[in-house]
Enzyme design. Structure first.
Site, PDB file in Angstrom:
ATOM      1  NE  ARG A   1      -3.946   0.570   1.736  1.00  0.00           N
ATOM      2  CZ  ARG A   1      -5.221   0.728   2.131  1.00  0.00           C
ATOM      3  NH1 ARG A   1      -5.514   1.544   3.123  1.00  0.00           N
ATOM      4  NH2 ARG A   1      -6.199   0.088   1.521  1.00  0.00           N
TER       5      ARG A   1
ATOM      6  CG  HIS B   1      -8.152   0.178  -3.346  1.00  0.00           C
ATOM      7  ND1 HIS B   1      -7.473  -0.964  -2.944  1.00  0.00           N
ATOM      8  CD2 HIS B   1      -8.860   0.588  -2.255  1.00  0.00           C
ATOM      9  CE1 HIS B   1      -7.771  -1.214  -1.680  1.00  0.00           C
ATOM     10  NE2 HIS B   1      -8.611  -0.300  -1.247  1.00  0.00           N
TER      11      HIS B   1
ATOM     12  CD  GLN C   1     -12.906  -1.266  -1.661  1.00  0.00           C
ATOM     13  OE1 GLN C   1     -12.148  -1.193  -0.709  1.00  0.00           O
ATOM     14  NE2 GLN C   1     -14.160  -1.662  -1.538  1.00  0.00           N
TER      15      GLN C   1
ATOM     16  CG  ASP D   1     -13.140   6.743  -2.089  1.00  0.00           C
ATOM     17  OD1 ASP D   1     -13.177   6.638  -0.837  1.00  0.00           O
ATOM     18  OD2 ASP D   1     -12.082   6.622  -2.743  1.00  0.00           O
TER      19      ASP D   1
ATOM     20  CB  CYS E   1     -13.966   1.770  -0.938  1.00  0.00           C
ATOM     21  SG  CYS E   1     -13.529   3.511  -0.814  1.00  0.00           S
TER      22      CYS E   1
ATOM     23  NE  ARG F   1     -10.700  -5.003  -0.319  1.00  0.00           N
ATOM     24  CZ  ARG F   1      -9.938  -4.049   0.212  1.00  0.00           C
ATOM     25  NH1 ARG F   1     -10.494  -2.990   0.780  1.00  0.00           N
ATOM     26  NH2 ARG F   1      -8.604  -4.109   0.158  1.00  0.00           N
TER      27      ARG F   1
HETATM   28  N1  NVA Z   1      -9.550   6.912  -2.143  1.00  0.00           N
HETATM   29  C1  NVA Z   1      -9.314   6.491  -0.780  1.00  0.00           C
HETATM   30  C2  NVA Z   1      -9.626   5.050  -0.637  1.00  0.00           C
HETATM   31  C3  NVA Z   1      -9.430   4.488   0.750  1.00  0.00           C
HETATM   32  C4  NVA Z   1      -9.734   3.031   0.838  1.00  0.00           C
HETATM   33  C5  NVA Z   1      -7.878   6.778  -0.406  1.00  0.00           C
HETATM   34  O1  NVA Z   1      -7.000   6.550  -1.254  1.00  0.00           O
HETATM   35  O2  NVA Z   1      -7.624   7.240   0.693  1.00  0.00           O
HETATM   36  N1   CP Z   2     -11.403   0.164   1.734  1.00  0.00           N
HETATM   37  C1   CP Z   2     -10.181   0.024   2.236  1.00  0.00           C
HETATM   38  O1   CP Z   2      -9.218  -0.224   1.517  1.00  0.00           O
HETATM   39  O2   CP Z   2     -10.117   0.168   3.575  1.00  0.00           O
HETATM   40  P1   CP Z   2      -8.779   0.363   4.423  1.00  0.00           P
HETATM   41  O3   CP Z   2      -8.182   1.690   4.006  1.00  0.00           O
HETATM   42  O4   CP Z   2      -9.239   0.378   5.852  1.00  0.00           O
HETATM   43  O5   CP Z   2      -7.845  -0.749   4.144  1.00  0.00           O
END
Ligand code: NVA
Ligand code: CP
Length: 336
Positions: free
Chosen positions: A121, A148, A151, A243, A283, A311
């Site tokens: 990540r 992502h 997701q 989102d 998400c 997930r």
């Molecule tokens: N678009 C959000 C998704 C979090 C799961 C982010 O990147 O923070």
């Molecule tokens: N939706 C998602 O990826 O959640 P987290 O950021 O908690 O992993």
């Protein structure tokens, strides 16, 4: 006492010729439409017969490097890996980005010798591509600034559970043209299901990803519609997805974005334009009162926790498909 016969040393030193089965999931474009369907078949079986897979990844180890916070992604990978009989090792990179202490390619050349897969990540998407280019083991994108994929696979699996045939389903994504929107478009295209993405001007999804999704869509019958009009996107939709307005790393823009994105809030008025019995999707984490009102988020049409549950099932299938082949990395020298 008879001495044990010592095998020829060459048996231990000769390079092993192996087919390289190594596949990565860096982008939602990495799985073809056929592979995406196969992923869903495996997910369905794993979800409904988890006990059959308890030892499927016994002896396999997964390392997770996370530069950003996570609840769902971390726990579903760790729990999923454990339920397949494997082990996961979490490396908290939130205080220091990957590549600062040593180059990502050197990290790749280390970890491929110890573990069987890497989950990342990151902020920069290039950190994940660099890891994938240099590690001889599968690399999985657990969210970057660009995509992502895990997701999006879970989200359309959830819709398939609800509707059956996804080709009859129209999803509307309303909000920022971000990582989640990008992967949703690519997975929708692969599955032949239609998606409209409505964003404010200047916050549209990445043009190259839109072009790729439309190219795939032409082969599967999916329709990808990009618009600045949230009402156009949601009219008749079977699912409305949103989102956060400011993703991780964009915290400094949060106040400015609240004003720009206000007309894109998913509330009862916008929801009334959707098809009867449409679902609300997110998400998570969600900000009630910003991108979605509490009454929509907490209504019976909300399937956000079904998405979160899936997930784990989808990622278990991804792990099985990428790590379960039994083929290991090719042995290479220090300088290969
Ligand atoms: N678009 C959000 C998704 C979090 C799961 C982010 O990147 O923070
Ligand atoms: N939706 C998602 O990826 O959640 P987290 O950021 O908690 O992993």
């Amino acid at each position: 006492m008879m001495s044990a016969r010592i095998p020829e040393l060459t048996a231990f030193t000769a390079p092993v010729e192996q087919p390289v089965a190594n596949r990565d999931l860096v982008s939602a474009r990495d799985f073809s439409p056929e592979e995406t369907q196969a992923l869903y078949q495996v997910t369905h079986i794993i979800k409904h017969r988890p006990a059959d897979f308890r030892g499927a990844l016994a002896g396999k180890q997964l390392v997770l490097f996370f530069e950003k916070a996570s609840l769902r992604t971390r726990l579903t990978f760790e729990s999923g890996m454990a339920s397949l009989g494997g082990t996961s090792l979490f490396v908290d990179q939130t205080q220091s980005r990957l590549g600062l202490r040593e180059p990502v390619k050197d990290i790749a050349r280390n970890v491929e010798r110890w573990v069987h897969g890497v989950v990342l990540r990151t902020y920069e998407h290039s950190t994940i591509t660099e890891m994938a280019d240099n590690a001889g083991i599968p690399v999985i994108n657990a969210l970057s600034d660009l995509e992502h994929p895990c997701q999006a696979y879970a989200d359309f699996f959830t819709l398939q559970e609800k509707f059956g045939d996804l080709r009859q389903v129209h999803t509307a994504y309303v909000g920022d043209g971000n990582n989640v929107a990008h992967s949703l478009m690519l997975v929708a295209a692969a599955l032949g299901t239609s998606i409209a993405v409505a964003t404010p001007e200047g916050y549209e999804p990445d043009a190259e990803i839109v072009a790729t999704a439309k190219k795939i869509a032409r082969t599967t019958g999916s329709i990808i519609d990009i618009t600045n009009d949230p009402k156009r996107a949601v009219t008749g939709a079977n699912a409305i997805y949103t989102d956060v307005w400011a993703s991780m790393g964009q915290e400094a823009e949060a106040e400015e974005r609240k004003k720009i994105f206000a007309p894109y809030q998913v509330n009862n008025e916008l929801f009334s334009l959707a098809a009867p019995e449409a679902f609300f999707m997110h998400c998570l984490p969600a900000h009630r009162g910003e991108e979605v009102t509490a009454d929509v988020m907490d209504s019976p049409c909300s399937i956000v926790f079904d998405q979160a549950e899936n997930r784990m099932h989808v990622q278990k299938a991804i792990l099985l498909m990428l790590l379960g082949s039994g083929m290991s990395r090719p042995i290479r020298s220090n300088h290969a």
